[in-house]
Design a protein around this motif. Structure first.
Motif, short mmCIF file in Angstrom:
data_model
loop_
_atom_site.label_atom_id
_atom_site.label_comp_id
_atom_site.label_asym_id
_atom_site.label_seq_id
_atom_site.Cartn_x
_atom_site.Cartn_y
_atom_site.Cartn_z
N VAL A 70 4.38 7.91 3.70
CA VAL A 70 3.03 7.44 3.42
C VAL A 70 2.44 6.93 4.73
O VAL A 70 3.08 6.15 5.45
CB VAL A 70 3.01 6.33 2.37
CG1 VAL A 70 1.59 5.78 2.20
CG2 VAL A 70 3.55 6.83 1.03
N ARG A 122 -1.06 9.79 -4.61
CA ARG A 122 -2.34 10.30 -4.14
C ARG A 122 -2.85 9.43 -3.00
O ARG A 122 -2.41 8.29 -2.83
CB ARG A 122 -3.37 10.33 -5.27
CG ARG A 122 -3.68 8.97 -5.88
CD ARG A 122 -4.73 9.05 -6.99
NE ARG A 122 -6.01 9.51 -6.46
CZ ARG A 122 -7.10 9.67 -7.24
NH1 ARG A 122 -7.04 9.46 -8.54
NH2 ARG A 122 -8.23 10.06 -6.70
N ASP A 123 -3.77 9.97 -2.21
CA ASP A 123 -4.42 9.20 -1.15
C ASP A 123 -5.28 8.11 -1.79
O ASP A 123 -5.88 8.33 -2.85
CB ASP A 123 -5.30 10.11 -0.30
CG ASP A 123 -4.54 11.26 0.35
OD1 ASP A 123 -3.30 11.29 0.25
OD2 ASP A 123 -5.21 12.13 0.92
N LEU A 124 -5.36 6.96 -1.11
CA LEU A 124 -6.09 5.83 -1.68
C LEU A 124 -6.93 5.11 -0.63
O LEU A 124 -6.60 5.09 0.55
CB LEU A 124 -5.11 4.81 -2.27
CG LEU A 124 -4.25 5.24 -3.46
CD1 LEU A 124 -3.23 4.15 -3.77
CD2 LEU A 124 -5.10 5.55 -4.68
N ALA A 154 0.83 -1.21 0.00
CA ALA A 154 0.00 0.00 0.00
C ALA A 154 0.86 1.25 0.00
O ALA A 154 0.53 2.25 -0.65
CB ALA A 154 -0.93 -0.01 1.22
N THR A 196 0.79 3.81 -3.23
CA THR A 196 0.45 5.19 -2.93
C THR A 196 1.53 6.13 -3.46
O THR A 196 1.23 7.17 -4.05
CB THR A 196 0.25 5.38 -1.42
OG1 THR A 196 -0.81 4.52 -0.98
CG2 THR A 196 -0.10 6.81 -1.07
N GLU A 197 2.78 5.74 -3.28
CA GLU A 197 3.88 6.51 -3.87
C GLU A 197 3.80 6.49 -5.39
O GLU A 197 3.98 7.52 -6.06
CB GLU A 197 5.22 5.94 -3.40
CG GLU A 197 6.42 6.66 -4.00
CD GLU A 197 7.72 5.90 -3.83
OE1 GLU A 197 8.73 6.54 -3.56
OE2 GLU A 197 7.72 4.66 -3.99
N THR A 247 -4.81 5.01 2.82
CA THR A 247 -3.47 5.61 2.78
C THR A 247 -3.54 7.11 2.53
O THR A 247 -4.49 7.61 1.91
CB THR A 247 -2.60 4.97 1.69
OG1 THR A 247 -3.07 5.36 0.39
CG2 THR A 247 -2.58 3.46 1.81
N THR A 248 -2.52 7.79 3.02
CA THR A 248 -2.38 9.24 2.82
C THR A 248 -0.98 9.50 2.29
O THR A 248 0.01 9.09 2.89
CB THR A 248 -2.59 10.00 4.14
OG1 THR A 248 -3.87 9.65 4.68
CG2 THR A 248 -2.52 11.51 3.91
N TRP A 249 -0.90 10.18 1.16
CA TRP A 249 0.37 10.42 0.48
C TRP A 249 0.97 11.76 0.89
O TRP A 249 0.26 12.74 1.09
CB TRP A 249 0.15 10.42 -1.03
CG TRP A 249 1.38 10.75 -1.83
CD1 TRP A 249 2.49 9.97 -2.01
CD2 TRP A 249 1.62 11.95 -2.57
NE1 TRP A 249 3.40 10.61 -2.81
CE2 TRP A 249 2.90 11.83 -3.17
CE3 TRP A 249 0.88 13.12 -2.78
CZ2 TRP A 249 3.45 12.84 -3.96
CZ3 TRP A 249 1.43 14.12 -3.56
CH2 TRP A 249 2.69 13.97 -4.15
#
Length: 228
Positions: free
Chosen positions: A213, A191-193, A182, A186-187, A205-207
């Motif tokens: 991450v 973007r956030d996923l 994950a 994400t990297e 996830t938050t990028w």
């Protein structure tokens, strides 16, 4: 003497279904030389051995083992460790693993870890065209010395993807939820996923543009087992 193992499911959906099983062991109860044997006998995709934080501190140490080897970092064991420590009344702010210092937070009912993208393995990432093609993928077709991550969009505008991960050489034919992957996807997408993996596990996830991450998820306690 029998060793107590807490069994968690990490990255469940909001109803507590699915999730990746994780064995959690208090490291003080195990000789370091026995960690790999225990992880192999338990057979989970990962088992984490946690050294509890000293009284009055907010940092713990952890070692993570698959059935065949030790990992410098992995997502679902660190999220599970963070949740387990809070559940026993010792929440932490950092978790030290061989790869580095993982930042810990507790957003609502979730547990979250922030890690450097380069700590995760270099997955072979496959952009799959359709959900049907993803569902039809056979882990036996990916039996080389690599970690394979297959994904496709559920809703691109909302940042929602469907994913599967295969790593037979690590003793993991198919992983139900993979926090390290994950981090990498994400990297990769920057973007956030919201990631739905395996049978229905959910990872948030938050990028960050600075190489970090955050991976967050729900955890369920499935009780205790013992191993010699």
């Amino acid at each position: 003497m029998a060793i107590d193992v807490t069994v968690l499911r990490v990255f469940t959906d909001q109803d507590g279904r699915f999730g990746n099983p994780l064995g959690v062991v208090d490291a003080s109860t195990v000789d370091p030389g026995d960690r790999q044997r225990i992880a192999t006998e338990l057979g989970y995709s990962e088992t984490v051995f946690i050294t509890l934080p000293p009284e009055g501190t907010h940092s713990a140490h952890a070692h993570i083992h698959t059935p065949t080897l030790e990992l410098p970092f992995a997502g679902h064991p660190t999220v599970g460790a963070a949740w387990w420590l809070r559940d026993r009344g010792t929440p932490i702010k950092t978790l030290q693993v061989p790869a580095g210092i993982v930042q810990i937070s507790y957003p609502g009912e979730l547990a979250a870890v922030s890690a450097r993208a380069e700590w995760a393995p270099t997955f072979s990432i496959y952009d799959v065209a359709t959900l049907d093609e993803l569902a039809a993928a056979d882990p036996d077709d990916y039996a080389d010395e690599a970690e394979h991550y297959l994904w496709t969009w559920i809703d691109q505008a909302a940042g929602s993807i469907r994913a599967r991960m295969f790593a037979p050489h690590m003793g993991i034919r198919e992983d139900e939820a993979t926090g390290a992957a994950a981090v990498r996807i994400t990297e990769y997408l920057s973007r956030d996923l919201t990631i739905v993996q395996g049978k229905g596990s959910v990872l948030q996830t938050t990028w960050s543009a600075y190489g970090w991450v955050e991976v967050a998820g729900r955890v369920v306690d499935d009780g205790q087992r013992q191993i010699d």
